[in-house]
Write a protein that holds these residues in place. Sequence first.
Motif, PDB file in Angstrom:
ATOM      1  N   UNK A 155      10.681   9.467  -9.870  1.00  0.00           N
ATOM      2  CA  UNK A 155      11.381   8.175  -9.987  1.00  0.00           C
ATOM      3  C   UNK A 155      12.605   8.042  -9.100  1.00  0.00           C
ATOM      4  N   UNK A 156      13.083   9.166  -8.532  1.00  0.00           N
ATOM      5  CA  UNK A 156      14.360   9.138  -7.808  1.00  0.00           C
ATOM      6  C   UNK A 156      14.191   8.971  -6.304  1.00  0.00           C
ATOM      7  N   UNK A 157      12.958   8.651  -5.854  1.00  0.00           N
ATOM      8  CA  UNK A 157      12.759   8.503  -4.406  1.00  0.00           C
ATOM      9  C   UNK A 157      11.686   7.449  -4.133  1.00  0.00           C
ATOM     10  N   UNK A 158      11.704   6.945  -2.905  1.00  0.00           N
ATOM     11  CA  UNK A 158      10.789   5.876  -2.519  1.00  0.00           C
ATOM     12  C   UNK A 158       9.342   6.365  -2.523  1.00  0.00           C
ATOM     13  N   UNK A 159       8.430   5.398  -2.422  1.00  0.00           N
ATOM     14  CA  UNK A 159       7.005   5.720  -2.331  1.00  0.00           C
ATOM     15  C   UNK A 159       6.758   6.645  -1.134  1.00  0.00           C
ATOM     16  N   UNK A 160       7.339   6.298   0.007  1.00  0.00           N
ATOM     17  CA  UNK A 160       7.185   7.130   1.203  1.00  0.00           C
ATOM     18  C   UNK A 160       7.660   8.554   0.923  1.00  0.00           C
ATOM     19  N   UNK A 161       8.823   8.696   0.309  1.00  0.00           N
ATOM     20  CA  UNK A 161       9.389  10.034   0.087  1.00  0.00           C
ATOM     21  C   UNK A 161       8.628  10.793  -0.998  1.00  0.00           C
ATOM     22  N   UNK A 211       4.669  -1.468   0.718  1.00  0.00           N
ATOM     23  CA  UNK A 211       5.582  -1.062  -0.362  1.00  0.00           C
ATOM     24  C   UNK A 211       6.161   0.337  -0.141  1.00  0.00           C
ATOM     25  N   UNK A 212       6.002   0.878   1.051  1.00  0.00           N
ATOM     26  CA  UNK A 212       6.369   2.277   1.302  1.00  0.00           C
ATOM     27  C   UNK A 212       7.835   2.573   0.997  1.00  0.00           C
ATOM     28  N   UNK A 213       8.715   1.602   1.212  1.00  0.00           N
ATOM     29  CA  UNK A 213      10.147   1.850   1.035  1.00  0.00           C
ATOM     30  C   UNK A 213      10.681   1.401  -0.320  1.00  0.00           C
ATOM     31  N   UNK A 263       2.169   9.629  10.089  1.00  0.00           N
ATOM     32  CA  UNK A 263       0.856   9.019  10.328  1.00  0.00           C
ATOM     33  C   UNK A 263      -0.052   9.161   9.115  1.00  0.00           C
ATOM     34  N   UNK A 264       0.007  10.331   8.464  1.00  0.00           N
ATOM     35  CA  UNK A 264      -0.851  10.558   7.298  1.00  0.00           C
ATOM     36  C   UNK A 264      -0.452   9.659   6.137  1.00  0.00           C
ATOM     37  N   UNK A 265       0.862   9.538   5.905  1.00  0.00           N
ATOM     38  CA  UNK A 265       1.344   8.679   4.822  1.00  0.00           C
ATOM     39  C   UNK A 265       0.957   7.224   5.091  1.00  0.00           C
ATOM     40  N   UNK A 266       1.132   6.785   6.321  1.00  0.00           N
ATOM     41  CA  UNK A 266       0.761   5.409   6.681  1.00  0.00           C
ATOM     42  C   UNK A 266      -0.728   5.173   6.449  1.00  0.00           C
ATOM     43  N   UNK A 267      -1.544   6.154   6.809  1.00  0.00           N
ATOM     44  CA  UNK A 267      -2.999   6.021   6.672  1.00  0.00           C
ATOM     45  C   UNK A 267      -3.405   5.885   5.204  1.00  0.00           C
ATOM     46  N   UNK A 268      -2.907   6.789   4.342  1.00  0.00           N
ATOM     47  CA  UNK A 268      -3.365   6.748   2.947  1.00  0.00           C
ATOM     48  C   UNK A 268      -2.818   5.526   2.213  1.00  0.00           C
ATOM     49  N   UNK A 269      -1.594   5.111   2.517  1.00  0.00           N
ATOM     50  CA  UNK A 269      -1.057   3.904   1.872  1.00  0.00           C
ATOM     51  C   UNK A 269      -1.826   2.665   2.321  1.00  0.00           C
ATOM     52  N   UNK A 270      -2.215   2.649   3.589  1.00  0.00           N
ATOM     53  CA  UNK A 270      -3.009   1.529   4.097  1.00  0.00           C
ATOM     54  C   UNK A 270      -4.370   1.468   3.393  1.00  0.00           C
ATOM     55  N   UNK A 271      -4.967   2.627   3.138  1.00  0.00           N
ATOM     56  CA  UNK A 271      -6.292   2.666   2.508  1.00  0.00           C
ATOM     57  C   UNK A 271      -6.273   2.124   1.082  1.00  0.00           C
ATOM     58  N   UNK A 296      11.091   1.732  -4.514  1.00  0.00           N
ATOM     59  CA  UNK A 296      11.143   2.774  -5.539  1.00  0.00           C
ATOM     60  C   UNK A 296      10.009   2.529  -6.531  1.00  0.00           C
ATOM     61  N   UNK A 297       9.537   3.582  -7.226  1.00  0.00           N
ATOM     62  CA  UNK A 297       8.447   3.386  -8.182  1.00  0.00           C
ATOM     63  C   UNK A 297       8.706   2.290  -9.220  1.00  0.00           C
ATOM     64  N   UNK A 298       9.941   2.169  -9.701  1.00  0.00           N
ATOM     65  CA  UNK A 298      10.214   1.154 -10.731  1.00  0.00           C
ATOM     66  C   UNK A 298      10.159  -0.268 -10.192  1.00  0.00           C
ATOM     67  N   UNK A 299      10.110  -0.417  -8.876  1.00  0.00           N
ATOM     68  CA  UNK A 299      10.078  -1.752  -8.269  1.00  0.00           C
ATOM     69  C   UNK A 299       8.654  -2.284  -8.087  1.00  0.00           C
ATOM     70  N   UNK A 300       7.652  -1.478  -8.434  1.00  0.00           N
ATOM     71  CA  UNK A 300       6.269  -1.939  -8.298  1.00  0.00           C
ATOM     72  C   UNK A 300       5.572  -1.856  -9.657  1.00  0.00           C
ATOM     73  N   UNK A 301       4.467  -2.569  -9.782  1.00  0.00           N
ATOM     74  CA  UNK A 301       3.755  -2.650 -11.059  1.00  0.00           C
ATOM     75  C   UNK A 301       3.006  -1.357 -11.368  1.00  0.00           C
ATOM     76  N   UNK A 302       2.500  -1.259 -12.602  1.00  0.00           N
ATOM     77  CA  UNK A 302       1.719  -0.094 -12.993  1.00  0.00           C
ATOM     78  C   UNK A 302       0.490   0.097 -12.135  1.00  0.00           C
ATOM     79  N   UNK A 303      -0.204  -1.006 -11.856  1.00  0.00           N
ATOM     80  CA  UNK A 303      -1.393  -0.914 -11.007  1.00  0.00           C
ATOM     81  C   UNK A 303      -1.057  -0.450  -9.603  1.00  0.00           C
TER      82      UNK A 303
END
Length: 227
Positions: A95-101, A134-136, A120-128, A138-145
Amino acid sequence: MSNTILSLQNVSIFQENTSILANISLNVNHGEFIYLIGKTGSGKSSLMKTLYADLNLTEGEGTIVDFDLRTLKESQIPFLRRKIGIVFQDFKLLPDRTIYKNLLFVLKATGWTNQNEMDNRIEDVLDRVGMLDHANKMPHQISGGEQQRVAIARALLNDPELILADEPTGNLDPQTSVEVMEVLQKINANGRTIIMATHDYALLMKYPAKTLKCEGGQIFEVVQKTI
């Protein structure tokens, strides 16, 4: 490499000397999508934990992604888990770091060192999984899904041969469950093997696949009824 990604022969699974599942024999081939169903306490999670070496296999023979579960050493477990992606019901994002981190943390923990390759790997899997924008956050800023999509992206980081999804839609509403399931279906269509423990029988009807049931200390295949 054989076509078999998981093989269990006469396996019994114990929790603190209590028998949970007995005399299990099971083969899973590359590219399969398999549901694991059963009541709470029937052994689904114990089986999953055995497959990713959180529980020791002490009785029977078992191999998973070319690792022998019976002779697996503590030092081999990180290498096993690089070949298996695990998706949990409760996301388990830091919870203390961004999706990317969050994803960067996993790559560094599993031996990646080149920053460009990691980016590159992080960009690829998030794109998939449709979460690159939403990479930047925090987890609490996005929905459960959305958090579960990120958890699936995290499971894909090391290009695993097998994904174990333990109740991945258990904390989600029906519509969001379908969206997460669509992501898993695409991953499976690209050749990844998925074993998914679930209570969500609506998903089984909507996306039929081979189904194994834990009941009475046994595992057996059930034939889904079609409407």
